[in-house]
Design a protein around this motif. Sequence first.
Motif, PDB file in Angstrom:
ATOM      1  N   ALA A  31      -7.440   0.036  -6.131  1.00  0.00           N
ATOM      2  CA  ALA A  31      -6.643   0.273  -7.335  1.00  0.00           C
ATOM      3  C   ALA A  31      -5.163   0.402  -6.999  1.00  0.00           C
ATOM      4  N   ALA A  32      -4.849   0.996  -5.842  1.00  0.00           N
ATOM      5  CA  ALA A  32      -3.454   1.198  -5.450  1.00  0.00           C
ATOM      6  C   ALA A  32      -3.365   1.381  -3.946  1.00  0.00           C
ATOM      7  N   VAL A  33      -2.267   0.907  -3.409  1.00  0.00           N
ATOM      8  CA  VAL A  33      -1.961   1.140  -1.995  1.00  0.00           C
ATOM      9  C   VAL A  33      -0.994   2.302  -1.967  1.00  0.00           C
ATOM     10  N   GLY A  34      -1.222   3.235  -1.088  1.00  0.00           N
ATOM     11  CA  GLY A  34      -0.448   4.470  -1.091  1.00  0.00           C
ATOM     12  C   GLY A  34      -1.376   5.560  -1.558  1.00  0.00           C
ATOM     13  N   SER A  35      -0.818   6.641  -2.017  1.00  0.00           N
ATOM     14  CA  SER A  35      -1.680   7.751  -2.389  1.00  0.00           C
ATOM     15  C   SER A  35      -1.336   8.244  -3.777  1.00  0.00           C
ATOM     16  N   THR A  36      -2.245   9.018  -4.335  1.00  0.00           N
ATOM     17  CA  THR A  36      -1.995   9.648  -5.620  1.00  0.00           C
ATOM     18  C   THR A  36      -0.941  10.724  -5.441  1.00  0.00           C
ATOM     19  N   ILE A  71      -5.328   4.470   0.400  1.00  0.00           N
ATOM     20  CA  ILE A  71      -5.590   3.699  -0.814  1.00  0.00           C
ATOM     21  C   ILE A  71      -6.235   4.568  -1.885  1.00  0.00           C
ATOM     22  N   ASP A  72      -6.134   4.089  -3.122  1.00  0.00           N
ATOM     23  CA  ASP A  72      -6.937   4.593  -4.231  1.00  0.00           C
ATOM     24  C   ASP A  72      -7.923   3.479  -4.560  1.00  0.00           C
ATOM     25  N   VAL A 105      -8.223   0.031  12.653  1.00  0.00           N
ATOM     26  CA  VAL A 105      -7.751   0.192  11.280  1.00  0.00           C
ATOM     27  C   VAL A 105      -8.433   1.429  10.707  1.00  0.00           C
ATOM     28  N   ASP A 106      -7.629   2.412  10.337  1.00  0.00           N
ATOM     29  CA  ASP A 106      -8.145   3.621   9.699  1.00  0.00           C
ATOM     30  C   ASP A 106      -7.840   3.532   8.218  1.00  0.00           C
ATOM     31  N   VAL A 107      -8.870   3.688   7.388  1.00  0.00           N
ATOM     32  CA  VAL A 107      -8.705   3.626   5.944  1.00  0.00           C
ATOM     33  C   VAL A 107      -8.935   5.029   5.383  1.00  0.00           C
ATOM     34  N   TYR A 108      -7.948   5.529   4.629  1.00  0.00           N
ATOM     35  CA  TYR A 108      -8.033   6.834   3.993  1.00  0.00           C
ATOM     36  C   TYR A 108      -8.103   6.622   2.487  1.00  0.00           C
ATOM     37  N   ILE A 109      -9.200   7.044   1.883  1.00  0.00           N
ATOM     38  CA  ILE A 109      -9.348   6.933   0.433  1.00  0.00           C
ATOM     39  C   ILE A 109      -8.848   8.240  -0.155  1.00  0.00           C
ATOM     40  N   ASP A 110      -7.682   8.152  -0.797  1.00  0.00           N
ATOM     41  CA  ASP A 110      -7.008   9.339  -1.315  1.00  0.00           C
ATOM     42  C   ASP A 110      -7.347   9.633  -2.759  1.00  0.00           C
ATOM     43  N   GLY A 111      -7.950   8.661  -3.453  1.00  0.00           N
ATOM     44  CA  GLY A 111      -8.255   8.919  -4.853  1.00  0.00           C
ATOM     45  C   GLY A 111      -9.096   7.826  -5.473  1.00  0.00           C
ATOM     46  N   ILE A 112      -9.591   8.126  -6.663  1.00  0.00           N
ATOM     47  CA  ILE A 112     -10.377   7.188  -7.461  1.00  0.00           C
ATOM     48  C   ILE A 112      -9.630   7.013  -8.780  1.00  0.00           C
TER      49      ILE A 112
END
Length: 113
Positions: A31-36, A71-72, A105-112
């Motif tokens: 949905a978005a690159v970056g964080s909420t 990412i979100d 590659v580390d992927v951090y899911i910061d939001g939905i």
Amino acid sequence: MSELNLEGMAIAPGVVETIVSIAVGEVEGVAAVGSTAAGRGLRQVLGSKQSVQGIEIEVADGGKLKVSAHIDVCFGQALPEVAERVRTAIADAVASQVGVGVAAVDVYIDGIQ
């Protein structure tokens, strides 16, 4: 990351971050690159280093890159599958456009969303 020097060519870190950010943004389920906003605030309190775009690039041993992406994800997506697509997209984009391998590659899911 300082400039990445490859065979007589220097690449600024912002260029690699942009390549990665665009590749991640094209992945289905992202949905978005970056964080909420809440995630950014938490990282500021904890003192974590974060780039403006939600992408961090480091040079690992052997000249390969280590990439972290925040990412979100779109609601209803399987998180492990989105993370795997993001890893693949990053590795492919860096290899084809920069000409450097990716060590991790580390992927951090910061939001939905």
